[in-house]
Write a protein that holds these residues in place. Structure first.
Motif, PDB file in Angstrom:
ATOM      1  N   ILE A   1     -53.131  69.727  47.786  1.00  0.00           N
ATOM      2  CA  ILE A   1     -53.911  71.270  47.089  1.00  0.00           C
ATOM      3  C   ILE A   1     -54.383  71.633  47.877  1.00  0.00           C
TER       4      ILE A   1
ATOM      5  N   ALA B   1     -51.080  71.752  35.672  1.00  0.00           N
ATOM      6  CA  ALA B   1     -49.570  71.110  36.426  1.00  0.00           C
ATOM      7  C   ALA B   1     -49.902  69.806  36.286  1.00  0.00           C
ATOM      8  N   GLN B   2     -50.756  68.982  35.649  1.00  0.00           N
ATOM      9  CA  GLN B   2     -51.508  67.451  35.954  1.00  0.00           C
ATOM     10  C   GLN B   2     -50.238  66.799  35.105  1.00  0.00           C
TER      11      GLN B   2
ATOM     12  N   ASN C   1     -60.526  62.722  39.045  1.00  0.00           N
ATOM     13  CA  ASN C   1     -60.068  62.324  40.535  1.00  0.00           C
ATOM     14  C   ASN C   1     -61.016  63.694  41.535  1.00  0.00           C
ATOM     15  N   ARG C   2     -61.256  64.640  40.893  1.00  0.00           N
ATOM     16  CA  ARG C   2     -61.868  65.588  42.005  1.00  0.00           C
ATOM     17  C   ARG C   2     -63.735  65.330  42.157  1.00  0.00           C
TER      18      ARG C   2
ATOM     19  N   LYS D   1     -52.822  64.167  46.511  1.00  0.00           N
ATOM     20  CA  LYS D   1     -52.631  65.453  45.815  1.00  0.00           C
ATOM     21  C   LYS D   1     -53.676  66.368  46.792  1.00  0.00           C
TER      22      LYS D   1
ATOM     23  N   SER E   1     -49.961  70.954  44.028  1.00  0.00           N
ATOM     24  CA  SER E   1     -50.406  69.553  43.181  1.00  0.00           C
ATOM     25  C   SER E   1     -48.739  69.215  42.586  1.00  0.00           C
ATOM     26  N   ILE E   2     -47.766  69.614  42.253  1.00  0.00           N
ATOM     27  CA  ILE E   2     -46.374  69.777  41.226  1.00  0.00           C
ATOM     28  C   ILE E   2     -45.325  68.596  42.483  1.00  0.00           C
TER      29      ILE E   2
ATOM     30  N   LYS F   1     -51.205  74.757  42.803  1.00  0.00           N
ATOM     31  CA  LYS F   1     -50.673  74.440  41.333  1.00  0.00           C
ATOM     32  C   LYS F   1     -48.758  73.840  41.649  1.00  0.00           C
TER      33      LYS F   1
ATOM     34  N   GLN G   1     -54.308  76.787  36.201  1.00  0.00           N
ATOM     35  CA  GLN G   1     -53.084  76.470  36.557  1.00  0.00           C
ATOM     36  C   GLN G   1     -53.056  74.923  37.140  1.00  0.00           C
ATOM     37  N   VAL G   2     -53.701  74.842  37.945  1.00  0.00           N
ATOM     38  CA  VAL G   2     -53.477  73.395  38.683  1.00  0.00           C
ATOM     39  C   VAL G   2     -54.024  72.152  37.951  1.00  0.00           C
ATOM     40  N   VAL G   3     -54.602  72.280  36.218  1.00  0.00           N
ATOM     41  CA  VAL G   3     -54.882  71.535  35.616  1.00  0.00           C
ATOM     42  C   VAL G   3     -53.799  71.362  34.487  1.00  0.00           C
TER      43      VAL G   3
END
Lengths: 397, 466
Positions: free
Chosen positions: B221, A330-331, A289-290, B217, B123-124, B120, A326-328
């Motif tokens: 973010i 939460a995927q 994605n990134r 997303k 993202s959610i 985070k 954190q973000v990873v």
């Protein structure tokens, strides 16, 4: 036909649509020639006269030539001749020939458009002629007994020099010929024989002897001490690697090169038995994605390929900044894997470029590789030597 | 009640707290105070002091919730000290502890939970909220590509001469200087004539390939990472009533819990009952408050009372506020344009713009193109086209950042979000905001417990000092 045409991207040059194929060819060859230093000087020396303001006479311009007078047409013819001169300076004979043809064309031409088209065609043909001559010459060179490398031939300032100076053609002698011929619409000649980078034919497939020969040549080359460049300027494997990676993979490399190691996670199930875990999902990351991959679902396969080529490695260690997980974590794919586990446990891992990968990106990608962060743990002294990267200069840079 | 307390009171007298070495050293004062209080020993005195417990308990509940909510949002950015070695140790700590702000970076201190989780939560909130309301394509269509095109044209039209001059001077000073004025006019005219088609091609092209060019997303973010206070604002404005309720409920829930503590304190008669009860009160008030906000999802009727999560009940209003923030701050034209051009897929958008602009140069130069191309040199000619394209990008972004135009275009997004959110089934709607901090709720509850513990000591001091 008309339907197809309307869907085509708008042509940049409607009057010469039927010739577009041909002048594209010429463009491409010319683009290579551009690298020759001689062309640079010439251009500078001559262009000042090329587009000078001229008094305008009142002739009615043909349609599509708004603002072009008869005087301008004359100027255009002169420009055409100059251009032709410059692009055919590889040999006096060709120059005379081409200049003569252009001059005749200018005399014949009824409109500027026709002249332009005519000049273009002549140039294309000249370049083409030269391309095939070049291919023949190189094949002969490949078999020459002294075994001198093609890329090291003394520069003679010709178009050939321009072509050879271009990194693309430095390694594959026959490919140069093939490309030129392929683009010139095919004159019915067979493609040249496969040769290695010393010009030794390999079309029979490798034999123990031929391989040994090549190995011996490599060692001999490495034993030479009077070479200024400390061996190959770029790693010989790069040409092939570039061919073997997908466009999306180039994006992934760019991401790793410009933003450093990326976090990834494995999801494990603690289960009921203490101290044992089952792997539920591995290597979940946001890399696809990134990086902006078009086929995001293939990210894992892409990474496999990059690893196979030795450009990327998967580390068991987390990236330095734990916050990035954190973000990873939460995927959706991670959350979904967690749901499948009874006692989910997340292992934090990371994806890095290898030193080989870093050098590859520096050489092959038009991006600014962050020198320090891109490799991650490979910078530790005890790990520094591990991958087989023979390219010394890159690391002290 | 009186006599029971009396008896218990005497029980305190009968069984003086096990003072022990601990009390005598550290909390000696309290110990003696208790004993002396009991020595005074009369019912009225004990009565009066114990009656304070529920009140103080309510105050604890109020204070812990207030502080808890402060800690939820503040400070934005970490405040604290780096502890040598903590960073290395942090990796070995249980995950829950690692989630405490700062710990994983080896620092001791605090950062508002919400700002520290901004990326985070962003993202959610896309996965559970925004993407359910609309896709990137829909947002783009709502912005109305035609209106965007018209606006861009309007802004750029007056600049065509200047733009062309600047560009040609920059890239090709000699060529442009030598171009006859009449020919320049031709070039201007051609550029101007081409522009509408080009802009339309760009906006259409973006619309067609929006999925390859734009990722909602990543944009959200990025926005939240840049501006964590935005997330704070979102929660504070959307949940203002609920947050007030959490604080008030601290008192309302804390008081009855205090009443329950009294017999505990009296029966057990140990000094530690109050701090322990403090933990319990702090924990429970926060827990109950959070539950009441989101539960029950569906409306339930018990006699004359209607029971439904506070937040759920306010769906219509919340949808309005939420839509406003999203449209004003998050999914704005300027943000989307920025993501399109500078995001990880920005190279694609630029390519698209370049492709659309190339013909302008070719057309402007007219049928002389092949010669100009040969005269300037192919790479230079291509560079010229690339320069036109990047100038084009520059010129296109400027009108898109125009705040007036942004406001105008954000209306459509606001309406989209408001309507879709108001129509959402309650369970989906509840998830939109809750999911973002569901995983961190325990931290809020834990803060309550920790603060309750501290408050319990204060309570003990108050009770015994009087």
């Amino acid at each position: 036909m008309s339907d197809r045409e309307s869907r085509d991207p708008p042509d940049r040059d409607p009057p010469h649509r039927d010739r577009s194929g041909r002048h594209d060819r010429a463009d491409r060859s010319n683009r290579r020639d551009r690298r020759g230093r001689r062309g640079e000087r010439d251009r500078r020396g001559r262009r000042d006269r090329a587009g000078r303001d001229r008094p305008r006479s009142g002739g009615r311009p043909p349609p599509g030539w708004i603002g072009w007078s008869a005087g301008d047409t004359a100027e255009l013819a002169r420009l055409a001749a100059r251009v032709a001169w410059r692009y055919t300076e590889h040999s006096l004979r060709a120059r005379v020939r081409t200049a003569g043809r252009v001059a005749r064309a200018a005399a014949r031409a009824e409109s500027p458009g026709e002249l332009v088209a005519e000049t273009e065609a002549i140039l294309a043909e000249e370049v083409e002629r030269f391309g095939t001559a070049l291919a023949r010459e190189r094949r002969a060179d490949g078999r020459s007994p002294d075994g001198e490398r093609a890329g090291e031939r003394p520069a003679d300032g010709s178009l050939a020099d321009g072509l050879l100076g271009d990194g693309l053609l430095a390694n594959g002698g026959p490919t140069a010929g093939e490309h030129t011929r392929g683009r010139s619409g095919g004159r019915g000649r067979r493609a040249g024989r496969e040769t290695d980078r010393w010009g030794v034919p390999t079309d029979g497939g490798p034999t123990a002897r031929s391989l040994r020969d090549r190995g011996a040549r490599l060692l001999a080359e490495s034993a030479e001490t009077d070479r200024g460049d400390r061996g190959e300027p770029v790693h010989p494997a790069y040409a092939r690697i570039v061919e073997e990676i997908a466009a999306d993979e180039a994006r992934i490399l760019r991401l790793l090169a410009t933003e450093g190691p990326q976090p990834s996670v494995d999801v494990r199930d603690g289960g009921l038995v203490p101290l044992t875990t089952d792997l539920i999902a591995a290597g979940l990351s946001m890399i696809g994605n990134r990086a902006g991959c078009r086929r995001e679902e293939r990210t894992s396969a892409y990474l496999n390929n990059l690893q196979r080529l030795g450009l990327v490695w998967f580390s068991e260690e987390p990236v330095a900044e734990l916050k990035r997980y954190q973000v990873v974590e939460a995927q959706p794919d991670v959350l979904e894997a967690r749901e499948r586990a009874r006692r989910p446990k997340i292992d934090r891992r990371s994806v890095h470029l290898t030193p080989f990968g870093v050098d590859f990106c520096r050489v092959c990608l038009p991006v600014e590789v962050i020198a320090d962060g891109a490799m991650g743990a490979y910078e530790l002294p005890d790990d520094g030597e591990s991958p087989g990267d023979g390219d010394g200069p890159s690391r002290d840079g | 009640m009186g006599p029971r307390i009396g008896t218990s009171g005497t029980r305190i007298g009968v069984n003086p707290p096990p003072v022990g070495p601990f009390l005598q050293s550290g909390v000696g004062v309290v110990g003696t105070a208790l004993q002396s209080g009991v020595d005074v020993g009369r019912l009225s005195a004990i009565d009066w002091r114990l009656a304070l417990i529920p009140l103080i308990s309510g105050a604890i509940g109020y204070a812990t919730n207030w502080v808890g909510i402060r800690l939820l949002f503040h400070p934005v950015g970490f405040v604290g000290v780096r502890v040598p070695g903590l960073r290395e140790v942090a990796r070995l700590l249980p995950r829950k502890l690692q989630q405490i702000p700062g710990v994983s970076e080896g620092r001791l201190g605090w950062e508002g939970i919400i700002p520290s989780r901004a990326a985070k939560m962003g993202s959610i909130s896309v996965d559970k909220g925004i993407s359910r309301i609309g896709s990137g394509r829909e947002f783009y269509e709502r912005f109305d590509p035609d209106a965007i095109a018209a606006h861009v044209l309007e802004t750029v039209d007056g600049d065509v001469e200047a733009l062309t001059d600047e560009l040609m001077r920059e890239r090709h000073p000699r060529l442009w200087r030598n171009t006859p004025p009449l020919l320049r006019e031709v070039v201007y005219t051609r550029v101007r004539r081409q522009l509408p088609a080009v802009v339309e091609r760009v906006t259409d092209g973006i619309g067609e390939h929006i999925d390859d060019l734009f990722d909602v997303k990543l944009m959200v973010i990025r926005r939240f990472e840049e501006r964590p206070e935005l997330l704070n604002r979102m929660f504070l404005e959307v949940g203002d009533r609920e947050l007030d309720f959490i604080i008030r409920s601290g008192f309302l829930i804390g008081t009855p819990l205090g009443v329950l503590t009294v017999p505990l304190f009296v029966l057990i008669g140990e000094w530690w009952v109050l701090p322990v009860a403090g933990i319990f009160v702090g924990y429970t008030t926060n827990w109950i408050a959070i539950k009441l906000i989101f539960n029950p999802v569906e409306e339930r009727r018990i006699g004359p009372f209607k029971l439904q999560g506070l937040f759920i009940r306010r769906q219509q209003e919340v949808a309005r506020v939420y839509a406003e923030i999203i449209a004003d701050e998050l999914i704005t034209l300027a943000n989307v344009a920025d993501e399109l051009l500078c995001g990880p897929r920005g190279d694609r958008t630029r390519e698209l713009i370049e492709d659309a602009l190339w013909p302008v140069v070719d057309d402007a130069v007219g049928p002389a193109r092949p010669l100009v191309r040969l005269a300037t040199g192919v790479p230079e000619y291509d560079a010229l086209q690339a320069a036109v394209a990047s100038k084009g990008v520059e010129y296109a972004t400027e009108p898109l950042e125009d705040p007036e135009f942004n406001r105008e275009r954000s209306d459509a997004i606001r309406v989209l979000f408001r309507d879709r959110m108001q129509e959402m089934p309650p369970d989906e709607y509840a998830e939109v905001l809750r999911s973002a901090f569901e995983e961190d709720e325990w931290l809020l509850i834990l803060i309550g417990a920790a603060l309750g513990f501290v408050a319990g000591w204060l309570q003990l001091l108050v009770v015994t000092a009087l």
